[in-house]
Design an enzyme around this catalytic site. Structure first.
Site, short mmCIF file in Angstrom:
data_model
loop_
_atom_site.label_atom_id
_atom_site.label_comp_id
_atom_site.label_asym_id
_atom_site.label_seq_id
_atom_site.Cartn_x
_atom_site.Cartn_y
_atom_site.Cartn_z
N GLU A 15 0.81 -1.22 0.00
CA GLU A 15 0.00 0.00 0.00
C GLU A 15 0.84 1.28 0.00
O GLU A 15 0.32 2.37 0.21
CB GLU A 15 -0.93 -0.02 1.21
CG GLU A 15 -1.92 -1.16 1.20
CD GLU A 15 -2.87 -1.12 2.38
OE1 GLU A 15 -3.91 -0.45 2.28
OE2 GLU A 15 -2.57 -1.76 3.40
N SER A 164 -6.36 -2.82 1.39
CA SER A 164 -6.60 -2.46 0.00
C SER A 164 -6.91 -3.68 -0.88
O SER A 164 -6.66 -3.67 -2.08
CB SER A 164 -5.41 -1.69 -0.59
OG SER A 164 -5.26 -0.46 0.07
N GLU A 286 -14.45 -5.96 8.58
CA GLU A 286 -13.15 -5.53 9.08
C GLU A 286 -13.24 -4.07 9.51
O GLU A 286 -14.21 -3.36 9.20
CB GLU A 286 -12.06 -5.69 8.02
CG GLU A 286 -12.26 -4.85 6.77
CD GLU A 286 -11.15 -5.05 5.75
OE1 GLU A 286 -10.56 -6.13 5.73
OE2 GLU A 286 -10.89 -4.12 4.99
N ASN A 288 -10.73 -0.57 9.48
CA ASN A 288 -9.50 0.09 9.03
C ASN A 288 -9.24 1.30 9.92
O ASN A 288 -10.13 2.15 10.09
CB ASN A 288 -9.64 0.56 7.58
CG ASN A 288 -9.95 -0.58 6.63
OD1 ASN A 288 -9.07 -1.37 6.31
ND2 ASN A 288 -11.19 -0.69 6.19
N SER A 297 -11.33 9.00 -1.84
CA SER A 297 -11.47 7.97 -0.81
C SER A 297 -12.81 8.10 -0.10
O SER A 297 -13.43 9.17 -0.07
CB SER A 297 -10.33 8.05 0.20
OG SER A 297 -9.08 7.84 -0.42
#
Length: 323
Positions: A15, A164, A286, A288, A297
Site C-alpha cells: 500500500e 486495499s 473488518e 480500518n 477515498s
C-alpha cells in the site's frame, strides 16, 4: 506559534503508493495558518523529510527529528501510512516511546484491528455478528474438505494482515482453494478464510471530531466486479453511494454497531468499518484505522457529506492528538 506537523507516508507494504497519495492530500489541505507541515517518507530503505524542491533530509530516529537549516522537532505526527508499520501498531509504539503525539489509535488497538482474525475473536464475545471463519498459517496442511465443510462455497480467502484488498480471492470451487491460499500468502503468512455473505455492503466512518465520537454518513458499495476488490476500490470499478440507499432500520442498526465497536475497543482518530447486511442485521467484515484520505477515498467523501471540509477533518485529528 505554529505547530510543526510531520505527515508520515509510505510504509513497508504493497500500500506504499496509496499511502503517498493520502499523505500528499493531507499536506495539501493542512491549514498553513496554524501548522507547519512536513512530508516524512518512511520506507524499508530510509526515513527522510522531502522538501518542496525534492531534496531529502534524513530523520534522526532517536528522537524523530530532522536537521534541515536547523534542527526541527515535531509537535504531532499525522499518520497516513496504510499497512505496516503505520497501521499495525509499530509506529504508534515508537512514537509513544519517543514522546511524540500521533493522530491514529494507540499501538494495541492498531495491532488488534490490523489482525483481522484477532479482531473478530475479540469482538465475538460482545455479540458482534461476523462471517464464519477458518484460520490457516503458512506451512500448515491445507485441509480443503475441512475448509469447505466449515465455511461453504463460495468463500473468501484473505491475507490476514493486509489492506486495499491485496491477496484476496473469491473461491467458487474446492480446487481453487490452493491457488487462492498461495496468493494470500504472498502478502502475509496468516490466511483468513470466510463464508460468503450475500447482502448489501456498506462502509461506515467513525471519527472523533471536536471532542465527540461521530458516525459519518454511510456509504453503500456497489462493485462492478465480483466483489469489492482492488480494481473496484481504486480503478473506478465500483459505485460508492453516499448516503447509502438503505432503510432507516438498517441505518440505525449499523450506526449503533459501528459506534459501539469504536468505543468498546478504545479507538481514537479515524476508523472505517465494512459491513454486509443479512436482513436488517449488519455483519462486520473488518475495521480500518488508517483509511484512505484522498479526495476520491470513502471517508473524506463521507466527511464532505457531513459538511466537514478536508481542512477541518485534518485539523480536528491533530487537535485531538495534541496534549
Amino acid at each position: 506559534m505554529k505547530k510543526n506537523i510531520a505527515i508520515v507516508m509510505g510504509g513497508y507494504s504493497s500500500e506504499y503508493d496509496i499511502s503517498i497519495k493520502s499523505g500528499n492530500v493531507v499536506y495539501q489541505h493542512l491549514d498553513r495558518e496554524v501548522y507547519h507541515p512536513y512530508r516524512i517518507i518512511i520506507s524499508k530503505e530510509k526515513w527522510f523529510f522531502l522538501d518542496e524542491n525534492g531534496k531529502e533530509f534524513p530523520v534522526d530516529r532517536s528522537d524523530f527529528s530532522i536537521q534541515a537549516t536547523e534542527k526541527i522537532q515535531f509537535d504531532c505526527v499525522f499518520n497516513a501510512i496504510h499497512g505496516t508499520p503505520g497501521e499495525d501498531g509499530l509506529l504508534q509504539a515508537y512514537f509513544e516511546l519517543v514522546g511524540v503525539p500521533q493522530t491514529s489509535c494507540n499501538h494495541y488497538q492498531a495491532a488488534l484491528s490490523f489482525n483481522k482474525r484477532d479482531l473478530l475473536s475479540v469482538l465475538k464475545p460482545h455479540g458482534i455478528p461476523c462471517a464464519t471463519s477458518y484460520f490457516l498459517d503458512k506451512g500448515q496442511t491445507i485441509d480443503e474438505d475441512g475448509i469447505v465443510d466449515k465455511v461453504g462455497l463460495p468463500c473468501f480467502v484473505k491475507a490476514n494482515r493486509a489492506g486495499s484488498s491485496y491477496g484476496i480471492s473469491k473461491v467458487y470451487k474446492k480446487k481453487e482453494l490452493k491457488g487462492a491460499i498461495e496468493k494470500a500468502l504472498t502478502e502475509d503468512d496468516q490466511v483468513l478464510i470466510e463464508s460468503f455473505l450475500d447482502g448489501v455492503e456498506v462502509s461506515v466512518g467513525v471519527i472523533t471530531y471536536q471532542g465527540q465520537v461521530k458516525v459519518l454518513p454511510i456509504t453503500e458499495i456497489v462493485s462492478e466486479n465480483d466483489f469489492f476488490d482492488f480494481e473496484a476500490k481504486y480503478l473506478g470499478k465500483s459505485q460508492e453511494i453516499t448516503p447509502a440507499r438503505i432503510s432507516s432500520i438498517k441505518e440505525a442498526n449499523v450506526r449503533k454497531l459501528a459506534a459501539f465497536i469504536y468505543k468498546v475497543l478504545g479507538f481514537k482518530g479515524y476508523t472505517r468499518s465494512e459491513f454486509i447486511f443479512i436482513g436488517d442485521e449488519p455483519y462486520l467484515l473488518e475495521v480500518n484505522t488508517i483509511p484512505g484520505l484522498t479526495e476520491e477515498s470513502i471517508l473524506p467523501k463521507q466527511a464532505k457529506a457531513a459538511g466537514i471540509s478536508l481542512k477541518e477533518l485534518f485539523s480536528s485529528a491533530i487537535e485531538e492528538a495534541l496534549p
